[in-house]
Design a protein around this motif. Structure first.
Motif, PDB file in Angstrom:
ATOM      1  N   SER A  14      -0.663  18.696 -11.744  1.00  0.00           N
ATOM      2  CA  SER A  14       0.702  18.906 -11.251  1.00  0.00           C
ATOM      3  C   SER A  14       1.737  18.265 -12.164  1.00  0.00           C
ATOM      4  O   SER A  14       2.804  18.839 -12.416  1.00  0.00           O
ATOM      5  CB  SER A  14       0.831  18.337  -9.833  1.00  0.00           C
ATOM      6  N   LEU A  15       1.444  17.070 -12.667  1.00  0.00           N
ATOM      7  CA  LEU A  15       2.389  16.427 -13.584  1.00  0.00           C
ATOM      8  C   LEU A  15       2.559  17.248 -14.860  1.00  0.00           C
ATOM      9  O   LEU A  15       3.671  17.393 -15.373  1.00  0.00           O
ATOM     10  CB  LEU A  15       1.891  15.014 -13.916  1.00  0.00           C
ATOM     11  N   GLU A  16       1.457  17.803 -15.346  1.00  0.00           N
ATOM     12  CA  GLU A  16       1.543  18.634 -16.535  1.00  0.00           C
ATOM     13  C   GLU A  16       2.296  19.935 -16.246  1.00  0.00           C
ATOM     14  O   GLU A  16       3.123  20.389 -17.054  1.00  0.00           O
ATOM     15  CB  GLU A  16       0.133  18.926 -17.044  1.00  0.00           C
ATOM     16  N   GLU A  17       2.026  20.524 -15.100  1.00  0.00           N
ATOM     17  CA  GLU A  17       2.664  21.792 -14.746  1.00  0.00           C
ATOM     18  C   GLU A  17       4.181  21.658 -14.663  1.00  0.00           C
ATOM     19  O   GLU A  17       4.926  22.543 -15.097  1.00  0.00           O
ATOM     20  CB  GLU A  17       2.095  22.302 -13.425  1.00  0.00           C
ATOM     21  N   HIS A  18       4.648  20.559 -14.106  1.00  0.00           N
ATOM     22  CA  HIS A  18       6.084  20.420 -13.813  1.00  0.00           C
ATOM     23  C   HIS A  18       6.862  19.623 -14.866  1.00  0.00           C
ATOM     24  O   HIS A  18       8.100  19.740 -14.914  1.00  0.00           O
ATOM     25  CB  HIS A  18       6.272  19.762 -12.448  1.00  0.00           C
ATOM     26  N   HIS A  19       6.176  18.814 -15.684  1.00  0.00           N
ATOM     27  CA  HIS A  19       6.919  17.896 -16.546  1.00  0.00           C
ATOM     28  C   HIS A  19       6.505  17.923 -18.014  1.00  0.00           C
ATOM     29  O   HIS A  19       7.095  17.188 -18.819  1.00  0.00           O
ATOM     30  CB  HIS A  19       6.803  16.468 -15.998  1.00  0.00           C
ATOM     31  N   ALA A  20       5.531  18.731 -18.390  1.00  0.00           N
ATOM     32  CA  ALA A  20       5.149  18.828 -19.797  1.00  0.00           C
ATOM     33  C   ALA A  20       6.230  19.559 -20.600  1.00  0.00           C
ATOM     34  O   ALA A  20       6.979  20.387 -20.057  1.00  0.00           O
ATOM     35  CB  ALA A  20       3.814  19.554 -19.932  1.00  0.00           C
ATOM     36  N   GLU A  21       6.294  19.232 -21.884  1.00  0.00           N
ATOM     37  CA  GLU A  21       7.258  19.874 -22.781  1.00  0.00           C
ATOM     38  C   GLU A  21       6.718  19.785 -24.203  1.00  0.00           C
ATOM     39  O   GLU A  21       6.155  18.730 -24.576  1.00  0.00           O
ATOM     40  CB  GLU A  21       8.611  19.168 -22.690  1.00  0.00           C
ATOM     41  N   PRO A  22       6.840  20.836 -24.999  1.00  0.00           N
ATOM     42  CA  PRO A  22       6.385  20.741 -26.382  1.00  0.00           C
ATOM     43  C   PRO A  22       7.026  19.560 -27.099  1.00  0.00           C
ATOM     44  O   PRO A  22       8.238  19.327 -26.991  1.00  0.00           O
ATOM     45  CB  PRO A  22       6.840  22.080 -26.986  1.00  0.00           C
ATOM     46  N   THR A  47       7.816  13.870  -8.978  1.00  0.00           N
ATOM     47  CA  THR A  47       9.213  13.476  -9.110  1.00  0.00           C
ATOM     48  C   THR A  47       9.466  13.019 -10.539  1.00  0.00           C
ATOM     49  O   THR A  47       8.684  12.235 -11.087  1.00  0.00           O
ATOM     50  CB  THR A  47       9.552  12.314  -8.156  1.00  0.00           C
ATOM     51  N   LEU A  48      10.538  13.509 -11.141  1.00  0.00           N
ATOM     52  CA  LEU A  48      10.951  13.038 -12.457  1.00  0.00           C
ATOM     53  C   LEU A  48      11.708  11.727 -12.284  1.00  0.00           C
ATOM     54  O   LEU A  48      12.743  11.673 -11.623  1.00  0.00           O
ATOM     55  CB  LEU A  48      11.827  14.082 -13.139  1.00  0.00           C
ATOM     56  N   VAL A  49      11.193  10.664 -12.880  1.00  0.00           N
ATOM     57  CA  VAL A  49      11.783   9.332 -12.732  1.00  0.00           C
ATOM     58  C   VAL A  49      12.753   9.023 -13.858  1.00  0.00           C
ATOM     59  O   VAL A  49      13.831   8.459 -13.641  1.00  0.00           O
ATOM     60  CB  VAL A  49      10.666   8.264 -12.677  1.00  0.00           C
ATOM     61  N   ARG A  50      12.375   9.382 -15.059  1.00  0.00           N
ATOM     62  CA  ARG A  50      13.213   9.086 -16.232  1.00  0.00           C
ATOM     63  C   ARG A  50      13.030  10.203 -17.252  1.00  0.00           C
ATOM     64  O   ARG A  50      11.918  10.616 -17.545  1.00  0.00           O
ATOM     65  CB  ARG A  50      12.794   7.744 -16.843  1.00  0.00           C
ATOM     66  N   ASN A  51      14.116  10.696 -17.791  1.00  0.00           N
ATOM     67  CA  ASN A  51      14.053  11.747 -18.793  1.00  0.00           C
ATOM     68  C   ASN A  51      14.943  11.362 -19.967  1.00  0.00           C
ATOM     69  O   ASN A  51      16.113  11.732 -20.031  1.00  0.00           O
ATOM     70  CB  ASN A  51      14.484  13.094 -18.206  1.00  0.00           C
ATOM     71  N   GLY A  52      14.375  10.575 -20.876  1.00  0.00           N
ATOM     72  CA  GLY A  52      15.126  10.142 -22.048  1.00  0.00           C
ATOM     73  C   GLY A  52      14.792  10.980 -23.266  1.00  0.00           C
ATOM     74  O   GLY A  52      13.995  11.918 -23.215  1.00  0.00           O
ATOM     75  N   ARG A  53      15.386  10.621 -24.379  1.00  0.00           N
ATOM     76  CA  ARG A  53      15.171  11.377 -25.608  1.00  0.00           C
ATOM     77  C   ARG A  53      13.760  11.199 -26.137  1.00  0.00           C
ATOM     78  O   ARG A  53      13.170  12.129 -26.690  1.00  0.00           O
ATOM     79  CB  ARG A  53      16.204  10.939 -26.674  1.00  0.00           C
ATOM     80  N   ARG A  54      13.206   9.994 -25.958  1.00  0.00           N
ATOM     81  CA  ARG A  54      11.884   9.708 -26.521  1.00  0.00           C
ATOM     82  C   ARG A  54      10.831   9.407 -25.472  1.00  0.00           C
ATOM     83  O   ARG A  54       9.645   9.273 -25.798  1.00  0.00           O
ATOM     84  CB  ARG A  54      11.975   8.524 -27.493  1.00  0.00           C
ATOM     85  N   ILE A  55      11.237   9.253 -24.223  1.00  0.00           N
ATOM     86  CA  ILE A  55      10.285   8.904 -23.173  1.00  0.00           C
ATOM     87  C   ILE A  55      10.629   9.653 -21.894  1.00  0.00           C
ATOM     88  O   ILE A  55      11.806   9.813 -21.548  1.00  0.00           O
ATOM     89  CB  ILE A  55      10.256   7.374 -22.917  1.00  0.00           C
ATOM     90  N   ARG A  56       9.614  10.134 -21.219  1.00  0.00           N
ATOM     91  CA  ARG A  56       9.768  10.780 -19.919  1.00  0.00           C
ATOM     92  C   ARG A  56       8.754  10.151 -18.966  1.00  0.00           C
ATOM     93  O   ARG A  56       7.589   9.951 -19.320  1.00  0.00           O
ATOM     94  CB  ARG A  56       9.531  12.283 -20.021  1.00  0.00           C
ATOM     95  N   VAL A  57       9.199   9.823 -17.765  1.00  0.00           N
ATOM     96  CA  VAL A  57       8.330   9.220 -16.753  1.00  0.00           C
ATOM     97  C   VAL A  57       8.378  10.078 -15.500  1.00  0.00           C
ATOM     98  O   VAL A  57       9.462  10.467 -15.050  1.00  0.00           O
ATOM     99  CB  VAL A  57       8.763   7.776 -16.419  1.00  0.00           C
ATOM    100  N   ALA A  58       7.216  10.371 -14.949  1.00  0.00           N
ATOM    101  CA  ALA A  58       7.137  11.179 -13.733  1.00  0.00           C
ATOM    102  C   ALA A  58       6.078  10.609 -12.812  1.00  0.00           C
ATOM    103  O   ALA A  58       5.067  10.060 -13.263  1.00  0.00           O
ATOM    104  CB  ALA A  58       6.820  12.628 -14.066  1.00  0.00           C
TER     105      ALA A  58
END
Length: 228
Positions: A14-22, A47-58
């Motif tokens: 689920s994390l990969e399905e909703h929050h993965a990005e090339p 839930t997306l917790v943090r979406n920064g330029r170099r780091i994403r947390v979910a």
């Protein structure tokens, strides 16, 4: 009961399905396994917790009709140029060749995946693993989900002892420098410390191209669970 490895795999899916990005790479997955659950339908909410330029947390929460049974957190890091120069410490490639024949199934416990023991279960555990069933319907397993499923095996591999497994894990944290390139994943126990009924264990994870990451677990003392 629902196996902890299935919950970790579902969270990763689920994390990969909703929050993965090339360009963003799954570098960490922590799965908290704090409640046993019977074989019931599982809902996963992320839930997306943090979406920064170099780091994403979910985060992910796994529930059944009986309530929340597990949770997970993933860290995705932006790929960049690899620094040059020699490293002071480098995990060596595994000296164990991939299996060339089907696994031998004994009379005892038979796992729901292919398993080749390199060393005995109650020694410093080393094994090759390969999933042989889909996780959801007929979906192909992605490399990240494959790694998440294999990571749960860190606990029995690192925490076992002659006579059986006397610890049951409460969580696991998978860290990855890269995703597995093969359907074969090697797991090698590289650490165990315990005191007062609390343990922590560690494995190094490999594929046919070399080491790819680590998995650390915490565990509680538990009555003997089987033997080999």
């Amino acid at each position: 009961m629902l196996h902890g490895r299935l919950l970790g795999g579902l969270a990763a899916r689920s994390l990969e399905e909703h929050h993965a990005e090339p360009g963003l790479r799954f570098a960490r997955l922590t799965v908290d396994l704090f409640r046993n659950s019977p074989m019931l339908p599982v809902t996963v909410e992320t839930t997306l917790v943090r979406n920064g330029r170099r780091i994403r947390v979910a985060d992910a929460v796994l529930s059944t009709e009986q309530g929340v049974i597990a949770r997970a957190s993933a860290v995705l890091l932006r790929e960049s140029e690899q620094p040059d120069g020699e490293r002071s410490l480098v995990t060596p490639a595994w000296d164990q060749a991939p299996p060339a024949a089907p696994p031998v199934e004994g009379d005892g416990w038979r796992p729901p995946f292919d398993l080749w023991w390199v060393t005995p279960f109650d020694a410093q555990g080393r094994a090759w693993m390969r999933e042989r069933h889909p996780l959801v319907d007929d979906e192909p397993l992605t490399p990240f989900v494959r790694a998440a499923l294999a990571a749960d095996f860190a606990s029995p591999l690192a925490n076992t002892q002659p006579g059986g497994l006397r610890f049951i894990n409460a969580d696991y944290t998978l860290t990855l420098a890269r995703l597995p390139e093969s359907d074969l994943i090697g797991v090698e126990a590289t650490g165990h410390v315990s005191a007062g009924g609390v343990a922590t264990g560690q494995v190094t994870m490999h594929d046919t191209a070399g080491p790819l990451g680590f998995c650390v677990v915490t565990a509680l003392a538990n009555p003997v669970i089987g033997g080999r």
